[in-house]
Design a protein around this motif. Structure first.
Motif, PDB file in Angstrom:
ATOM      1  N   ILE A 188       1.029  -1.160   0.405  1.00 10.84           N
ATOM      2  CA  ILE A 188      -0.047   0.264   0.008  1.00 10.84           C
ATOM      3  C   ILE A 188       1.296   1.517   0.196  1.00 10.84           C
ATOM      4  N   VAL A 189       0.304   2.765  -0.501  1.00  9.87           N
ATOM      5  CA  VAL A 189       0.757   3.296  -0.396  1.00  9.87           C
ATOM      6  C   VAL A 189       0.379   4.212   0.188  1.00  9.87           C
ATOM      7  N   LEU A 190       0.511   5.291   0.364  1.00  7.80           N
ATOM      8  CA  LEU A 190      -0.018   6.390   1.576  1.00  7.80           C
ATOM      9  C   LEU A 190       0.920   7.364   1.190  1.00  7.80           C
ATOM     10  N   GLN A 218       5.483   9.781   2.371  1.00  9.47           N
ATOM     11  CA  GLN A 218       5.267   8.532   1.457  1.00  9.47           C
ATOM     12  C   GLN A 218       4.631   7.468   2.335  1.00  9.47           C
ATOM     13  N   VAL A 219       3.982   6.098   2.521  1.00  6.50           N
ATOM     14  CA  VAL A 219       4.153   4.915   3.693  1.00  6.50           C
ATOM     15  C   VAL A 219       3.886   3.532   2.743  1.00  6.50           C
ATOM     16  N   GLN A 220       5.021   2.699   2.423  1.00 11.09           N
ATOM     17  CA  GLN A 220       4.350   1.840   2.205  1.00 11.09           C
ATOM     18  C   GLN A 220       4.128   0.619   3.225  1.00 11.09           C
ATOM     19  N   GLN A 221       3.707   0.063   2.720  1.00 13.30           N
ATOM     20  CA  GLN A 221       3.642  -1.157   3.721  1.00 13.30           C
ATOM     21  C   GLN A 221       3.291  -2.319   2.603  1.00 13.30           C
ATOM     22  N   THR A 222       3.950  -3.872   3.546  1.00 17.47           N
ATOM     23  CA  THR A 222       4.372  -5.284   3.107  1.00 17.47           C
ATOM     24  C   THR A 222       3.816  -6.475   4.060  1.00 17.47           C
ATOM     25  N   VAL A 223       3.293  -7.015   3.548  1.00 17.03           N
ATOM     26  CA  VAL A 223       3.355  -8.555   4.416  1.00 17.03           C
ATOM     27  C   VAL A 223       3.746  -9.255   3.401  1.00 17.03           C
ATOM     28  N   VAL A 224       4.486 -10.709   4.501  1.00 22.02           N
ATOM     29  CA  VAL A 224       4.812 -11.838   3.513  1.00 22.02           C
ATOM     30  C   VAL A 224       5.424 -12.609   4.467  1.00 22.02           C
ATOM     31  N   PRO A 225       4.545 -13.754   4.055  1.00 20.39           N
ATOM     32  CA  PRO A 225       3.570 -13.601   3.501  1.00 20.39           C
ATOM     33  C   PRO A 225       1.977 -13.857   4.628  1.00 20.39           C
ATOM     34  N   ASP A 226       1.158 -13.436   3.151  1.00 27.52           N
ATOM     35  CA  ASP A 226       0.105 -13.094   3.703  1.00 27.52           C
ATOM     36  C   ASP A 226      -1.185 -14.015   3.856  1.00 27.52           C
ATOM     37  N   GLU A 227      -0.768 -15.404   4.583  1.00 25.29           N
ATOM     38  CA  GLU A 227      -1.423 -16.469   5.176  1.00 25.29           C
ATOM     39  C   GLU A 227      -0.706 -17.381   6.051  1.00 25.29           C
ATOM     40  N   VAL A 228      -0.536 -17.101   7.501  1.00 23.56           N
ATOM     41  CA  VAL A 228       0.044 -18.105   8.546  1.00 23.56           C
ATOM     42  C   VAL A 228      -0.176 -19.077   8.876  1.00 23.56           C
ATOM     43  N   TYR A 229       0.291 -20.089   9.706  1.00 26.04           N
ATOM     44  CA  TYR A 229      -0.579 -20.446  10.831  1.00 26.04           C
ATOM     45  C   TYR A 229      -0.609 -20.699  12.092  1.00 26.04           C
ATOM     46  N   LEU A 230      -1.987 -20.580  12.457  1.00 24.13           N
ATOM     47  CA  LEU A 230      -2.150 -20.772  14.134  1.00 24.13           C
ATOM     48  C   LEU A 230      -0.787 -20.361  14.945  1.00 24.13           C
TER      49      LEU A 230
END
Length: 563
Positions: free
Chosen positions: A18-20, A33-45
């Motif tokens: 995302i770019v803010l 400018q704010v940039q945000q990433t999340v990797v991976p977007d799925e994790v185990y409990l």
């Protein structure tokens, strides 16, 4: 304190980027400018044993804007009242303009009894200097009106990416027009710096120092030689924002597992939310600040990475500004539980002649079974949920089923041993001729017997109906001569290669070896005669064997004569 709120929409990329960005306005602008990433977007409990259990969220702030520093839009507010030291003011103004660079603009407001816009904002500094040179003094001091006029010029004509400044060259006295004291607060809200140079003998230090304090400007009690340098140092803004604080609020389903740099402050709310705070300070043009945050999922579900997370700062003009950080989505899942395979079958004691029906009873605790792999143990397989299968040969077979769920997990095979019984053979024979004669060889053929799951290995014959088998052979054909005539019950017993048996009994009419057949040749019915009539009686004797001493005795009925 008024704070400007700027919402920034997310622009989704493959890595959930995302770019803010805060767009500029005529009064103030944001260049973070704010940039945000999340990797991976799925994790185990967390703690479930699945992999991965940790997501890496990267938050980056970048200072954007013109190269070097922001341009300057400056209004010189010059006191030309009767008591003003106008020549000193002119010299100070020329010194300030000498420090301007390409892209900077200036304008002039002069005030005595009234305030006048002498030169609107322009990059033609020669024009500005000429206008200042032509100023003359006389009249009262409308300082408040002059500040208002300069403020309006910056508000209406100031550039979005320019540092805005008013530079009063005055003693601060006002005896005409509006009260000047309110102008400090007005300028502060608009991001305008007030940089005052005291010109004269009765300088209102309190007012001019108040302006400097309220707007982040500067007060110089007199026009010293270093005044231009000091003023330009205050106006030459090279940072996109200052007093930057990042407040990241994680929802209850996501926990903080570490980061670099470590947050300045970490607070755990009673509602399960985690508040991470970084005090970044200022961020120069083209500079970048990055934080890496490790996230664990504590509850299964889809979670927004931010719950009203914000970046607060003073923009390049010093105006308090808030950027709302749009959240990404982190999905927390539990490891997929493999399904459990199970099945039943019927009939309970099947034979090779019967189709066995298999019924799936598999289950999946966290999804559903969508595929089946059957192995019948005889080389045959099936992917039907409830198949039918016929076993070609008797024996014991291990039937196994593997169930597959909607996430691809395979069960351990469910295995059941099934015993398939032998199907007995079917006995059948023919006799040639159909009505054999005693003493004459007849041929019995059991080739019509069959065994669907093997083959017949022995043929046993009872030719005299006494219950005891007279012959046993491996050949389906056998010859037999009946010793006497009459009806005989002939029985065939067949045995297959698995020991199964079947019997077949058939009544055989055995004719005698010698027969005599009388025929009467007449055109009348058999029970009608004509008195005095003549009929021909023919007796045919048939012998199927050699006969010695054959005698024919024919008794003529009463009333008949033999001729």
């Amino acid at each position: 304190m008024k704070r400007r709120n700027t919402a920034a929409g997310g622009i989704t990329l493959a890595a959930f980027l995302i770019v803010l960005a805060v767009g500029g306005s005529a009064l103030a602008g944001g260049y973070i400018q704010v940039q945000q990433t999340v990797v991976p977007d799925e994790v185990y409990l967390a703690g479930s044993g699945g992999s991965p259990e940790t997501a890496t969220l990267t938050l980056t702030l970048t200072g954007t804007g013109p190269r070097g520093r922001f341009p300057i839009d400056c209004m010189l507010v010059i006191d030309v009242s009767a008591t003003a030291q106008i020549d000193v003011a002119k010299e100070a103004a020329f010194g300030i303009l000498s420090k301007f660079k390409e892209g900077d603009r200036a304008g002039v407001v002069a005030f005595a009894t009234e305030a006048h816009l002498i030169v609107p904002l322009t990059d033609d500094l020669t024009r500005v200097k000429q206008a200042i040179s032509d100023l003359s003094r006389g009249g009262k001091s409308a300082f408040g009106d002059a500040l208002k006029l300069a403020r309006q010029q910056l508000t209406n004509e100031g550039r979005p990416d320019a540092v805005l400044a008013e530079v009063p060259l005055t003693d601060g006295q006002s005896n005409s027009g509006s009260e000047p004291a309110i102008e400090g607060k007005m300028a502060k809200e608009l991001g305008i710096k007030l940089i005052s140079i005291g010109i004269g003998n009765l300088i209102d230090r309190n007012l001019l120092e108040q302006f400097a304090s309220e707007t982040g400007g500067l007060f110089l009690p007199r026009p010293r030689d270093d005044a231009p340098e000091r003023i330009m140092a205050r106006l030459a803004v090279t940072s996109a924002g200052g007093e930057i604080t990042v407040k990241k609020i994680l929802p209850a389903g996501i926990s903080y597992a570490g980061g670099d740099p470590t947050p300045t402050q970490i607070d755990q709310g009673a509602d399960g939310m985690t508040v991470l705070t970084w005090r970044v300070g200022s961020l120069g043009l083209g500079a970048r600040w990055t934080a890496t945050v490790l996230l664990n999922g504590t509850k299964v579900g889809e979670w927004a990475t931010d719950a009203e997370s914000v970046v607060t700062m003073d923009d390049f003009r010093g105006v308090p500004t808030t950027i709302n950080i749009s959240p990404l989505t982190l999905r927390v899942i539990a490891p997929n539980a493999a399904p459990i395979a199970a099945f039943t079958y019927g009939p309970e004691e099947p034979s090779t002649s019967e189709a066995v029906s298999f019924t799936d009873e598999s289950s999946d605790s966290d999804g559903k079974v969508v595929a089946w792999k059957w192995d019948f143990g005889d080389g045959e397989e099936s992917e039907a949920q409830n198949p039918e299968h016929r076993f070609a040969a008797p024996g014991t077979y291990t039937v196994s089923l593997i169930a597959i769920d909607d996430r691809g997990a395979r069960s351990a095979p469910a295995k059941v041993e099934i015993t398939i019984k032998n199907t007995p053979p079917t006995a059948l024979f023919t006799c040639s001729p159909k009505e054999p004669r005693s003493g004459v060889e007849a041929v019995f053929d059991a080739s019509g017997s069959n065994d669907i799951d093997g083959h017949v290995v022995t043929y046993s014959w009872d030719f005299d109906g006494d219950g005891a088998f007279d012959k046993t052979t491996s050949n389906p054909q056998v010859s037999y001569t009946f010793p006497s005539s009459g009806e005989v019950q002939v029985t065939l017993a067949v045995t297959d290669d698995s020991g199964g048996t079947d019997t077949y009994t058939k009544a055989i009419e055995v004719l005698p070896s010698v027969t005599a057949v009388r025929t009467i040749d007449t055109c009348l019915p058999d029970d009608v005669t004509i008195s005095g009539g003549t009929v021909t009686v023919t007796v045919t004797i048939t012998a199927n064997t050699e006969v010695h001493g054959l005698t024919l005795h024919e008794e003529v009925p009463a009333g008949w004569t033999f001729t």
